[in-house]
Scaffold this motif. Structure first.
Motif, short mmCIF file in Angstrom:
data_model
loop_
_atom_site.label_atom_id
_atom_site.label_comp_id
_atom_site.label_asym_id
_atom_site.label_seq_id
_atom_site.Cartn_x
_atom_site.Cartn_y
_atom_site.Cartn_z
N ILE A 19 116.42 17.03 12.90
CA ILE A 19 115.36 17.09 13.91
C ILE A 19 114.86 18.53 14.09
O ILE A 19 115.67 19.45 14.25
N ASN A 20 113.54 18.67 14.08
CA ASN A 20 112.93 19.98 14.34
C ASN A 20 113.00 20.29 15.82
O ASN A 20 112.01 20.15 16.54
N GLY A 21 114.13 20.71 16.31
CA GLY A 21 114.26 20.95 17.75
C GLY A 21 115.69 21.35 18.09
O GLY A 21 116.46 21.72 17.21
N THR A 22 116.03 21.25 19.38
CA THR A 22 117.36 21.65 19.85
C THR A 22 118.26 20.43 19.99
O THR A 22 117.80 19.29 19.88
N PHE A 23 119.53 20.68 20.28
CA PHE A 23 120.44 19.57 20.54
C PHE A 23 119.97 18.76 21.75
O PHE A 23 120.04 17.53 21.75
N ASP A 24 119.47 19.44 22.78
CA ASP A 24 118.99 18.73 23.96
C ASP A 24 117.85 17.77 23.60
O ASP A 24 117.75 16.67 24.15
N ASP A 25 116.98 18.19 22.66
CA ASP A 25 115.91 17.29 22.19
C ASP A 25 116.52 16.04 21.54
O ASP A 25 116.10 14.92 21.80
N CYS A 26 117.52 16.27 20.70
CA CYS A 26 118.18 15.14 20.02
C CYS A 26 118.77 14.18 21.04
O CYS A 26 118.62 12.95 20.95
N GLN A 27 119.46 14.75 22.02
CA GLN A 27 120.10 13.93 23.04
C GLN A 27 119.05 13.15 23.85
O GLN A 27 119.25 11.98 24.15
N ALA A 28 117.94 13.80 24.17
CA ALA A 28 116.88 13.13 24.93
C ALA A 28 116.28 11.98 24.12
O ALA A 28 115.99 10.91 24.66
N MET A 29 116.10 12.18 22.81
CA MET A 29 115.55 11.11 21.96
C MET A 29 116.47 9.90 21.93
O MET A 29 116.03 8.76 22.02
N TYR B 36 120.61 15.53 14.32
CA TYR B 36 121.14 16.89 14.53
C TYR B 36 120.00 17.92 14.49
O TYR B 36 118.99 17.71 13.82
N PRO B 37 120.14 19.02 15.24
CA PRO B 37 119.08 20.02 15.32
C PRO B 37 119.04 20.87 14.04
O PRO B 37 120.05 21.48 13.68
N SER B 38 117.89 20.89 13.41
CA SER B 38 117.73 21.60 12.15
C SER B 38 118.07 23.08 12.29
O SER B 38 117.62 23.74 13.23
N GLY B 39 118.88 23.59 11.38
CA GLY B 39 119.20 25.02 11.36
C GLY B 39 120.18 25.46 12.43
O GLY B 39 120.47 26.64 12.55
N LYS B 40 120.69 24.53 13.23
CA LYS B 40 121.55 24.94 14.34
C LYS B 40 122.99 24.44 14.19
O LYS B 40 123.77 24.52 15.13
N VAL B 41 123.32 23.93 13.02
CA VAL B 41 124.72 23.58 12.75
C VAL B 41 125.14 24.34 11.49
O VAL B 41 124.29 24.74 10.70
N SER B 42 126.43 24.53 11.31
CA SER B 42 126.88 25.30 10.15
C SER B 42 126.68 24.49 8.87
O SER B 42 126.54 23.26 8.91
#
Ligand SMILES: *Cc1c(COP(=O)(O)O)cnc(C)c1O
Length: 438
Positions: A184-194, A159-165
């Motif tokens: 993950i230090n990144g966005t949801f799209d980064d997570c999905q790409a990984m 999950y993207p750090s700091g971007k979920v409640s």
């Protein structure tokens, strides 16, 4: 039942293969090779069937003989143990509450069914199965709850750090046992790409049995079609034609509705509602599909810049060329996008006018239905309320200016301890973690 890849119809798989692999090797998405029609009498008499019986009828029609009836009943009984009630706001507007499951979001339907189905197909297998899942908020909690303590299966959630409640984060980081969370230090799209890269990594796949639990898995999609029938049933008595309005991110939820319609549910029209991440409404308007990096909004579970189920939507409306596909699709689906200011404003309006608390995702849906009904007044619209407002407690209370009720199972979470490993948004980091922790 056979499925094919949206990239190549000759690339076929059984239901078991499709569910266990999640994604075909050619990086397409699995779709049923045939979408059979339900018996018209069944549709006419929907009100005589329970939610569970509806689910069973949809499954047997779609699966054929693939799963023996007794096993199917078992799978459904274990996954569908909460209701999907329709609440009336006024003669034109209805809310389908999809948040009565364990994680208080609609993704519980898909996650629980998928966990049951995977555990059924995995029976007798010695090697542990690793479910990899990227979440922009609600997927993680639903998948964690769905698979929690399932023997032979472990779940790794990115999950993207700091971007979920805070509460979403607690839902996926506090269970433990067979559930691990990676921040993950990144966005949801980064997570999905990984996650996507892990599935394409042949060496890794020889070491680990990997599978996915995102909305790209067909086992997530199928059960999401059940509640379209269930909602339709509750309004079936005489009245204006029924339209469904679906707050959308990866567009799995609306695709499940389109599947229900293809199987014979007489839905008049679908409305895709998005926040500022509006690539699909833009496609419906212009015929051009242009993926973009996602931007952050109030309705964060819909912050998706390149919706993964878009390929399935195109597949359902495939014409002889791009232009006819576009025409087919926009005949059935309208799309609207709204910013956070409008979303907050409508939450206050609905709270005051109807005494109903919408969450930010449902609020985007309300806005889209309102816009659609300005031009199509003689319709009854069902808005899919995709999460309980208390999942976004701080935002919702700040917007409304008063406290809201928090369901007990969510309130308890606040005191539990978060456990997550922090990684940079690079595939090598995920690979290393998986190799160390297997
Ligand atoms: C996941 C999610 C959505 C988006 O659903 P898709 O199937 O990805 O379009 C909308 N609202 C909430 C609350 C969600 O969790």
């Amino acid at each position: 039942m056979l499925l094919y890849s949206t990239k190549n119809k000759n690339n076929q798989a059984s239901l078991q293969e499709a569910v266990m692999k999640g994604l075909p090797d050619d990086n397409g998405l699995y779709m049923p090779e045939q979408i059979p029609q339900l018996d018209p009498k069944f549709i006419q008499n929907l009100s005589q069937y329970s939610f569970l019986e509806i689910a069973q009828e949809v499954c047997t029609t779609l699966f054929g003989q693939t799963i023996p009836l007794a096993d199917l009943k078992n799978i459904l009984e274990n996954s569908m143990d909460f209701p999907a009630p329709v609440v009336k706001l006024d003669e034109q507007k209805y809310i389908l509450e999809l948040f009565h499951g364990p994680s208080l979001a609609f993704k519980d339907f898909g996650a629980r069914f998928m966990a049951q189905l995977m555990s059924y197909f995995n029976r007798g297998n010695e090697r542990e199965l690793t479910i990899l899942v990227a979440t922009s908020g609600d997927t993680g909690g639903a998948v964690a709850a769905g698979f929690y303590k399932t023997p032979g299966i472990r779940v790794v959630i990115l999950y993207p750090s700091g971007k979920v409640s805070m509460l979403q984060e607690k839902q996926l980081t506090t269970l433990g046992h067979n559930v691990s969370a990676l921040e993950i230090n990144g966005t949801f799209d980064d997570c999905q790409a990984m996650v996507k890269q892990a599935f394409l990594d042949t060496a890794l796949n020889q070491k680990l049995r990997l599978s996915s639990a995102n909305s790209i898995n067909i086992a997530r999609l199928i059960p999401q079609s059940f509640y379209y029938f269930e909602a339709f049933k509750q309004l079936q008595k005489e009245g204006d034609p029924i339209v469904f309005c679906v707050p959308s991110g990866n567009f799995g939820n609306i695709t499940a509705g389109l599947l229900a319609a293809k199987m014979g549910l007489p839905v008049h029209h679908f409305i895709a509602a998005t926040n500022a991440n509006d690539v699909v409404p833009a496609y419906i308007k212009t015929g051009e599909y242009q993926a973009r990096p996602s931007v952050r909004t109030l309705s964060n579970a819909m912050d998706v810049g390149n919706p993964s189920n878009f390929a399935r939507m195109l597949d359902l409306y495939l014409g002889s060329d791009d232009c006819s596909t576009w025409n087919n699709l926009k005949e059935q689906i309208s799309g609207y996008a709204f910013d956070d200011a409008k979303t907050a404003e409508i939450m206050r309006m609905v709270d005051q006018k109807y005494g109903y608390t919408l969450d930010p995702h449902g609020a985007v849906g309300y806005l889209a239905l309102e816009e659609y009904q300005r031009e199509h007044p003689n319709t009854r619209g069902i808005i899919l309320e995709t999460a309980h407002p208390a999942k976004f407690l701080d935002d919702v209370e700040e917007i409304l200016g008063h406290r809201i009720e928090v369901p007990e199972r969510l309130a308890e979470l606040a005191d539990r301890e978060k456990k997550a490993d922090r990684l940079e948004a690079e595939y090598g980091e995920l690979k290393g973690w998986l190799e160390r922790n297997s």
